[in-house]
Design a protein around this motif. Structure first.
Motif, PDB file in Angstrom:
ATOM      1  N   LEU A 250      52.548  66.928  86.348  1.00 25.53           N
ATOM      2  CA  LEU A 250      53.722  66.077  86.526  1.00 25.53           C
ATOM      3  C   LEU A 250      53.867  65.034  85.419  1.00 25.53           C
ATOM      4  O   LEU A 250      54.878  64.347  85.353  1.00 25.53           O
ATOM      5  N   SER A 251      52.840  64.899  84.584  1.00 23.49           N
ATOM      6  CA  SER A 251      52.906  63.931  83.496  1.00 23.49           C
ATOM      7  C   SER A 251      53.622  64.496  82.263  1.00 23.49           C
ATOM      8  O   SER A 251      53.872  63.781  81.307  1.00 23.49           O
ATOM      9  N   LYS A 252      53.929  65.781  82.300  1.00 22.60           N
ATOM     10  CA  LYS A 252      54.650  66.429  81.207  1.00 22.60           C
ATOM     11  C   LYS A 252      56.132  66.472  81.557  1.00 22.60           C
ATOM     12  O   LYS A 252      56.516  67.045  82.570  1.00 22.60           O
ATOM     13  N   GLU A 253      56.958  65.833  80.746  1.00 21.27           N
ATOM     14  CA  GLU A 253      58.386  65.780  81.035  1.00 21.27           C
ATOM     15  C   GLU A 253      59.057  67.067  80.571  1.00 21.27           C
ATOM     16  O   GLU A 253      59.351  67.251  79.397  1.00 21.27           O
ATOM     17  N   VAL A 254      59.304  67.942  81.530  1.00 26.01           N
ATOM     18  CA  VAL A 254      59.994  69.195  81.253  1.00 26.01           C
ATOM     19  C   VAL A 254      60.815  69.542  82.487  1.00 26.01           C
ATOM     20  O   VAL A 254      60.412  69.248  83.612  1.00 26.01           O
TER      21      VAL A 254
ATOM     22  N   ASP B 131      62.805  72.710  82.817  1.00 26.45           N
ATOM     23  CA  ASP B 131      63.265  74.091  82.955  1.00 26.45           C
ATOM     24  C   ASP B 131      62.143  75.059  83.307  1.00 26.45           C
ATOM     25  O   ASP B 131      62.318  76.263  83.226  1.00 26.45           O
ATOM     26  N   ARG B 132      60.969  74.522  83.701  1.00 25.97           N
ATOM     27  CA  ARG B 132      59.839  75.387  84.064  1.00 25.97           C
ATOM     28  C   ARG B 132      58.799  74.554  84.801  1.00 25.97           C
ATOM     29  O   ARG B 132      58.918  73.340  84.911  1.00 25.97           O
ATOM     30  N   THR B 133      57.764  75.240  85.270  1.00 25.39           N
ATOM     31  CA  THR B 133      56.661  74.572  85.957  1.00 25.39           C
ATOM     32  C   THR B 133      55.403  74.707  85.126  1.00 25.39           C
ATOM     33  O   THR B 133      54.973  75.826  84.823  1.00 25.39           O
ATOM     34  N   PHE B 134      54.822  73.584  84.721  1.00 21.65           N
ATOM     35  CA  PHE B 134      53.550  73.601  84.017  1.00 21.65           C
ATOM     36  C   PHE B 134      52.430  73.477  85.046  1.00 21.65           C
ATOM     37  O   PHE B 134      52.367  72.501  85.800  1.00 21.65           O
ATOM     38  N   PHE B 135      51.538  74.454  85.050  1.00 19.69           N
ATOM     39  CA  PHE B 135      50.428  74.465  85.993  1.00 19.69           C
ATOM     40  C   PHE B 135      49.156  73.917  85.353  1.00 19.69           C
ATOM     41  O   PHE B 135      48.863  74.193  84.193  1.00 19.69           O
ATOM     42  N   ASN B 136      48.408  73.149  86.121  1.00 21.77           N
ATOM     43  CA  ASN B 136      47.014  72.888  85.806  1.00 21.77           C
ATOM     44  C   ASN B 136      46.193  73.977  86.462  1.00 21.77           C
ATOM     45  O   ASN B 136      46.738  74.905  87.077  1.00 21.77           O
ATOM     46  N   LYS B 137      44.849  73.879  86.382  1.00 25.25           N
ATOM     47  CA  LYS B 137      44.036  74.824  87.127  1.00 25.25           C
ATOM     48  C   LYS B 137      44.345  74.650  88.607  1.00 25.25           C
ATOM     49  O   LYS B 137      44.494  73.543  89.094  1.00 25.25           O
ATOM     50  N   GLY B 138      44.424  75.730  89.302  1.00 28.82           N
ATOM     51  CA  GLY B 138      44.791  75.671  90.707  1.00 28.82           C
ATOM     52  C   GLY B 138      46.065  76.434  91.001  1.00 28.82           C
ATOM     53  O   GLY B 138      46.563  76.436  92.121  1.00 28.82           O
TER      54      GLY B 138
END
Length: 256
Positions: A87-91, A93-100
Motif C-alpha cells: 500500500l506504500s506504492k502509489e499505483v 491500475d494494478r495490485t502490487f503484492f508482497n509475499k503472501g
C-alpha cells in the motif's frame, strides 16, 4: 491506539533489535566485565539467528500442516485475510503484492475448484499507507480480473488488525443473515493461522483453517544451510517473534 502500541512494543523485542542492543551496550562498556559478556552474547545470538537450519526448524515447528484441497468439503464462504499488498506504492491500475499473495491466489483456486462458493475479503489500510485504496478493494480487483464473479465477493475494508478482521466479518455476516452456526473456510498465512483462528473463535464464528503462504521448507542438511549465515534466516525469526508478541498482546487485550 492498541494497533500502534503493539507495533512499537514488538519492534523493541525483535531478534535483530536484541542483538544490536547487546552489541552496542557491550561496545560502550567494553572495559567492564558486563560489557564483554554483553558483546559476546550479541555476537553469538546474531550468529544463531542468522543460521538457516535453525530458523527453518523453528518456522516448521510453528506453521500448521497444509491441507489437501481434494479432502476439503464445500464451504459457502472463504474468508481471506489481507496484509499482502504494497500500500506504500502509489499505483492505481494494478495490485502490487508482497509475499503472501497465496492468500489471494489460492482462494481463487479454491473458488474455481468449487470448494468455496463465495469469498469475503477483510482488511483496511493498515499503518500509514500511501495508497488511498484498501487492501480488500485491491484484492477484489485482482480476483475480478482472475475470473471471480463480482456477485460472489464481499469486502470488509475497515479492519486494522486480526481481531477487527474477525469482529467486522461477523458484523457483515449478521447483516447478510448468514447463520451464526455456519462454518467458513479461513484463509491466511500459515505462520499467522494460530492467532487468526483464535480471534475468529473469540467472536463466535465457526471456521475451518486453510493455511497458505508457507515460509518453511523441507529439512535440508547441505553445507550452506548448516553453516553459512543468511539475512533471510533473521527475517524468519523476526516474523516469528512479531507473531508471538502479537499473540501475547492479544491475550492481554482480551482478543484471544
Amino acid at each position: 491506539m492498541f494497533f500502534y502500541l503493539s507495533q512499537f512494543l514488538s519492534s523493541l523485542v525483535m531478534p535483530l533489535s536484541i542483538c544490536m542492543i547487546l552489541i552496542v551496550f557491550g561496545l560502550i562498556t567494553i572495559k567492564k566485565k558486563a560489557g564483554v559478556k554483553s558483546l559476546a552474547s550479541g555476537v553469538i545470538l546474531l550468529f544463531l539467528f542468522s543460521n538457516q537450519f535453525l530458523s527453518n526448524e523453528a518456522i516448521n515447528a510453528w506453521e500448521p500442516d497444509y491441507k489437501i484441497i481434494a479432502s476439503l468439503p464445500e464451504f459457502e464462504y472463504g474468508i481471506v485475510l489481507t496484509g499482502v499488498t504494497n500500500l506504500s506504492k502509489e499505483v492505481y491500475d494494478r495490485t502490487f503484492f508482497n509475499k503472501g499473495a497465496d492468500r489471494a491466489t489460492q482462494a481463487i483456486q479454491l473458488y474455481k475448484l468449487g470448494k468455496i462458493k463465495k469469498i469475503l475479503i477483510t482488511g483496511g489500510q493498515g499503518l500509514n499507507p500511501r495508497n488511498p485504496n484498501t487492501e480488500a478493494e485491491l484484492l477484489r480487483d485482482f480476483m475480478l480480473i482472475a475470473g471471480v464473479e463480482e456477485a460472489d465477493i464481499l469486502i470488509e475494508n475497515k479492519a486494522k488488525n486480526t481481531y477487527q478482521n474477525a469482529a467486522l466479518t461477523k458484523e457483515i455476516f449478521n447483516q447478510s443473515n448468514i447463520p451464526a452456526e455456519q462454518t467458513h473456510l479461513l484463509i491466511t498465512s500459515a505462520f499467522h493461522m494460530n492467532r487468526a483462528k483464535g480471534c475468529f473463535d473469540k467472536v463466535g464464528l465457526s471456521t475451518e483453517t486453510f493455511p497458505v503462504d508457507y515460509y518453511g521448507y523441507n529439512r535440508k542438511f547441505d553445507l550452506p544451510i548448516l553453516i553459512y549465515p543468511d539475512p533471510y534466516a533473521i527475517f524468519i525469526w523476526q516474523k516469528l517473534f512479531k507473531e508471538w508478541v502479537g499473540i501475547v498482546m492479544y491475550k492481554v487485550a482480551g482478543y484471544l
